[in-house]
Design a protein around this motif. Structure first.
Motif, mmCIF file in Angstrom:
data_model
loop_
_atom_site.group_PDB
_atom_site.id
_atom_site.type_symbol
_atom_site.label_atom_id
_atom_site.label_comp_id
_atom_site.label_asym_id
_atom_site.label_seq_id
_atom_site.Cartn_x
_atom_site.Cartn_y
_atom_site.Cartn_z
ATOM 1 N N LEU A 1 0.839 -1.202 0.000
ATOM 2 C CA LEU A 1 0.000 0.000 0.000
ATOM 3 C C LEU A 1 0.872 1.249 0.000
ATOM 4 O O LEU A 1 0.588 2.214 -0.719
ATOM 5 C CB LEU A 1 -0.913 -0.012 1.224
ATOM 6 C CG LEU A 1 -1.803 1.226 1.406
ATOM 7 C CD1 LEU A 1 -2.789 1.356 0.256
ATOM 8 C CD2 LEU A 1 -2.545 1.163 2.739
ATOM 9 N N PHE A 2 1.926 1.247 0.784
ATOM 10 C CA PHE A 2 2.801 2.413 0.823
ATOM 11 C C PHE A 2 3.587 2.579 -0.466
ATOM 12 O O PHE A 2 3.763 3.698 -0.951
ATOM 13 C CB PHE A 2 3.769 2.315 2.011
ATOM 14 C CG PHE A 2 3.151 2.655 3.335
ATOM 15 C CD1 PHE A 2 2.623 3.916 3.564
ATOM 16 C CD2 PHE A 2 3.071 1.722 4.347
ATOM 17 C CE1 PHE A 2 2.039 4.241 4.781
ATOM 18 C CE2 PHE A 2 2.486 2.023 5.571
ATOM 19 C CZ PHE A 2 1.976 3.291 5.793
ATOM 20 N N THR A 3 4.063 1.470 -1.043
ATOM 21 C CA THR A 3 4.918 1.582 -2.222
ATOM 22 C C THR A 3 4.132 1.821 -3.508
ATOM 23 O O THR A 3 4.573 2.577 -4.378
ATOM 24 C CB THR A 3 5.779 0.320 -2.383
ATOM 25 O OG1 THR A 3 4.938 -0.837 -2.442
ATOM 26 C CG2 THR A 3 6.741 0.178 -1.203
ATOM 27 N N LEU A 4 2.961 1.186 -3.654
ATOM 28 C CA LEU A 4 2.208 1.284 -4.896
ATOM 29 C C LEU A 4 0.898 2.059 -4.764
ATOM 30 O O LEU A 4 0.296 2.409 -5.776
ATOM 31 C CB LEU A 4 1.891 -0.117 -5.436
ATOM 32 C CG LEU A 4 3.087 -0.969 -5.834
ATOM 33 C CD1 LEU A 4 2.627 -2.327 -6.350
ATOM 34 C CD2 LEU A 4 3.951 -0.276 -6.871
ATOM 35 N N GLY A 5 0.458 2.304 -3.543
ATOM 36 C CA GLY A 5 -0.818 2.982 -3.344
ATOM 37 C C GLY A 5 -0.680 4.426 -2.913
ATOM 38 O O GLY A 5 -1.226 5.339 -3.544
ATOM 39 N N ILE A 6 0.070 4.664 -1.847
ATOM 40 C CA ILE A 6 0.145 6.003 -1.263
ATOM 41 C C ILE A 6 1.280 6.825 -1.869
ATOM 42 O O ILE A 6 1.110 8.003 -2.181
ATOM 43 C CB ILE A 6 0.299 5.908 0.268
ATOM 44 C CG1 ILE A 6 -0.971 5.291 0.864
ATOM 45 C CG2 ILE A 6 0.566 7.284 0.867
ATOM 46 C CD1 ILE A 6 -0.909 5.087 2.361
ATOM 47 N N ALA A 7 2.469 6.209 -2.040
ATOM 48 C CA ALA A 7 3.617 6.967 -2.538
ATOM 49 C C ALA A 7 3.348 7.672 -3.866
ATOM 50 O O ALA A 7 3.757 8.831 -4.038
ATOM 51 C CB ALA A 7 4.838 6.045 -2.651
ATOM 52 N N PRO A 8 2.664 7.043 -4.845
ATOM 53 C CA PRO A 8 2.395 7.759 -6.100
ATOM 54 C C PRO A 8 1.561 9.028 -5.944
ATOM 55 O O PRO A 8 1.550 9.874 -6.847
ATOM 56 C CB PRO A 8 1.650 6.712 -6.946
ATOM 57 C CG PRO A 8 2.150 5.404 -6.433
ATOM 58 C CD PRO A 8 2.306 5.620 -4.955
ATOM 59 N N LEU A 9 0.854 9.146 -4.797
ATOM 60 C CA LEU A 9 0.082 10.367 -4.575
ATOM 61 C C LEU A 9 0.987 11.587 -4.429
ATOM 62 O O LEU A 9 0.512 12.731 -4.488
ATOM 63 C CB LEU A 9 -0.788 10.206 -3.319
ATOM 64 C CG LEU A 9 -1.858 9.114 -3.382
ATOM 65 C CD1 LEU A 9 -2.632 9.040 -2.067
ATOM 66 C CD2 LEU A 9 -2.815 9.347 -4.546
ATOM 67 N N SER A 10 2.294 11.338 -4.241
ATOM 68 C CA SER A 10 3.220 12.468 -4.130
ATOM 69 C C SER A 10 3.541 13.098 -5.487
ATOM 70 O O SER A 10 4.141 14.168 -5.529
ATOM 71 C CB SER A 10 4.528 12.006 -3.466
ATOM 72 O OG SER A 10 5.218 11.093 -4.294
ATOM 73 N N TYR A 11 3.155 12.453 -6.596
ATOM 74 C CA TYR A 11 3.475 12.994 -7.914
ATOM 75 C C TYR A 11 2.922 14.404 -8.111
ATOM 76 O O TYR A 11 3.674 15.322 -8.483
ATOM 77 C CB TYR A 11 2.951 12.079 -9.019
ATOM 78 C CG TYR A 11 3.579 10.709 -9.079
ATOM 79 C CD1 TYR A 11 4.715 10.399 -8.348
ATOM 80 C CD2 TYR A 11 3.027 9.721 -9.875
ATOM 81 C CE1 TYR A 11 5.287 9.141 -8.410
ATOM 82 C CE2 TYR A 11 3.605 8.451 -9.953
ATOM 83 C CZ TYR A 11 4.729 8.162 -9.210
ATOM 84 O OH TYR A 11 5.298 6.929 -9.271
ATOM 85 N N PRO A 12 1.605 14.628 -7.901
ATOM 86 C CA PRO A 12 1.107 15.994 -8.114
ATOM 87 C C PRO A 12 1.702 16.991 -7.134
ATOM 88 O O PRO A 12 1.912 18.165 -7.486
ATOM 89 C CB PRO A 12 -0.414 15.854 -7.926
ATOM 90 C CG PRO A 12 -0.603 14.581 -7.172
ATOM 91 C CD PRO A 12 0.515 13.687 -7.573
ATOM 92 N N VAL A 13 1.989 16.549 -5.903
ATOM 93 C CA VAL A 13 2.598 17.446 -4.925
ATOM 94 C C VAL A 13 3.997 17.844 -5.385
ATOM 95 O O VAL A 13 4.387 19.020 -5.315
ATOM 96 C CB VAL A 13 2.655 16.771 -3.537
ATOM 97 C CG1 VAL A 13 3.380 17.662 -2.529
ATOM 98 C CG2 VAL A 13 1.251 16.453 -3.046
ATOM 99 N N THR A 14 4.765 16.854 -5.862
ATOM 100 C CA THR A 14 6.113 17.139 -6.363
ATOM 101 C C THR A 14 6.060 18.087 -7.548
ATOM 102 O O THR A 14 6.841 19.051 -7.635
ATOM 103 C CB THR A 14 6.816 15.831 -6.766
ATOM 104 O OG1 THR A 14 6.887 14.958 -5.639
ATOM 105 C CG2 THR A 14 8.218 16.103 -7.277
ATOM 106 N N GLY A 15 5.138 17.831 -8.477
ATOM 107 C CA GLY A 15 5.022 18.699 -9.645
ATOM 108 C C GLY A 15 4.669 20.122 -9.267
ATOM 109 O O GLY A 15 5.257 21.081 -9.784
ATOM 110 N N ALA A 16 3.711 20.285 -8.350
ATOM 111 C CA ALA A 16 3.309 21.628 -7.925
ATOM 112 C C ALA A 16 4.443 22.333 -7.198
ATOM 113 O O ALA A 16 4.676 23.544 -7.388
ATOM 114 C CB ALA A 16 2.075 21.545 -7.029
#
Length: 424
Positions: free
Chosen positions: A371-386
């Motif tokens: 869940l952390f590696t494939l579920g939650i961590a990808p949610l950081s993509y838009p945060v990183t982009g912004a």
């Protein structure tokens, strides 16, 4: 595995692993069948996602295509913990075979449908949702199998072999999917993915698993919700698993953003172009593959917990350096270094989780880490982009490196992780 009413499941194809305790994993036909199934499934995943992306892009706007691709991540994240409960409740072999069969049927059914109709968005969204939901069952179950198919001393080697298979899938999957699209369009690509899932299913059916001990098989009956809570308590109270899961969660949040969306924006900012970004990504993959090969050959690394933390601590500066080096070659060198260190740390994390988790809880423990590696961590993509849009690549990569380093600090601060060893 323990049955819902406390009785033991008569899992088919069980084998006494103690008889074969000294057989190296890379020479064990049972492990190689599991590895082949994992590799076929991973390549199939790459082909499937390319087929889905192509079909979505051909049938809707860019925003609609993005919605289709994101749709599958929602049920995967929401249902992942439930998938771990089912793996422990009914046995990982049954769950992995059942879920793989459904994935195969869904993808082949989609290929058949696209032979007679255009790829409508509603169809693609439905496929993405169903596939994501079934993936939430498949991933914890397939991850929980290694301790049941090999001896404890071979788990690091198995993780190394798994890493090699994952890297090979990334190299082979996209070109294979592209070739299938070029030959016969989206239907052909879905057909190729379905064939790979069918191959994976056949190999999984041939994998034999070791039985649980009598004590492990007689756990009291409980509802699914109670079993999930029990699994979370097992992690929270464990001197190694609790801090190790925290290490995994924090370190993943630290580097997945920069190495995905961050590299794209960095290459655009430096005018390195798509080819430059490709070289950097390839360099990271090469480093990670080298680390996986080392573990596959060596089989065991002493002072595993300390090496794990050291890998994260030394790799963090390499993440920050990506945003400050002057050339593609220098960035690729940083990426190779980080790939090697992250590859060793990631494989050791997986091996230590599987070593220290109670076998009866392994599906639930695997579901939490997944869940952390494939579920939650990808949610950081838009945060990183912004964040890069607001402050630039340098500060964001530096903060990400600090987060990654914080994972190492958590591990070093825990005596359980710091002194953790793999079985001999």
């Amino acid at each position: 595995m323990s049955a819902p009413h406390g009785t033991r499941h008569p899992e088919a194809h069980q084998v006494d692993l103690s008889i074969r305790a000294e057989r190296p994993a890379h020479r064990d036909g049972n492990v190689l069948r599991w590895l082949g199934a994992y590799a076929a499934s991973a390549i199939g995943d790459n082909v499937y996602f390319l087929a889905l992306a192509w079909a979505a892009a051909r049938s809707g706007s860019p925003a609609q295509a993005g919605f289709v691709l994101a749709a599958g991540s929602v049920p995967r994240a929401v249902l992942m913990l439930g998938g771990g409960v089912l793996a422990d409740r009914f046995g990982p072999r049954r769950v992995v075979i059942g879920s793989d069969a459904v994935r195969c049927a869904v993808v082949l059914g989609t290929a058949a449908a696209l032979l007679f109709t255009a790829p409508a968005l509603w169809l693609l969204v439905t496929v993405a949702l169903v596939f994501g939901a079934v993936d939430a069952l498949f991933l914890p179950a397939v991850g929980a199998l290694p301790p049941r198919i090999t001896a404890p001393g071979q788990l690091a080697r198995v993780q190394g072999l798994r890493g090699l298979a994952a890297r090979a899938a990334n190299v082979v999957g996209a070109p294979l999917g592209g070739l299938a699209v070029a030959v016969g369009g989206s239907a052909s690509a879905f057909l190729a993915a379905g064939a790979l899932f069918a191959l994976s299913l056949g190999l999984l059916c041939a994998v034999r698993i070791g039985p649980l001990s009598a004590d492990e098989a007689r756990r009291p009956a409980a509802s699914a919700r109670a079993q999930l809570a029990d699994g979370l308590r097992h992690i929270a109270r464990h001197r190694v698993l609790a801090p190790l899961v925290a290490v995994i969660a924090v370190s993943e949040l630290g580097f997945v953003g920069p190495l995905n969306i961050g590299l794209t924006l960095l290459a655009d900012e430096r005018d390195w172009g798509a080819s430059g970004m490709g070289w950097i990504v390839a360099a990271f993959g090469t480093g990670a593959a080298a680390a996986s090969l080392l573990l596959a050959v060596r089989g065991r690394i002493g002072r595993a917990g300390l090496v794990l933390c050291a890998g994260l601590a030394l790799g963090a500066p390499a993440v920050a350096a990506l945003a400050f080096v002057p050339s593609v070659a220098a960035a690729a060198a940083c990426a190779v270094l980080f790939g090697m260190l992250a590859g060793v740390s990631g494989a050791l994390c997986g091996a230590l989780v599987q070593t220290h988790a109670d076998p009866a809880y392994l599906g639930r423990v695997t579901s939490v880490t997944t869940l952390f590696t494939l579920g939650i961590a990808p949610l950081s993509y838009p945060v990183t982009g912004a964040a890069i849009g607001a402050w630039g690549t340098g500060p964001v990569f530096a903060v990400s490196a600090a987060v990654c380093g914080a994972g190492a600090v958590i591990g070093l601060a825990s005596r359980g992780v710091r002194t953790a060893e793999l079985p001999r």
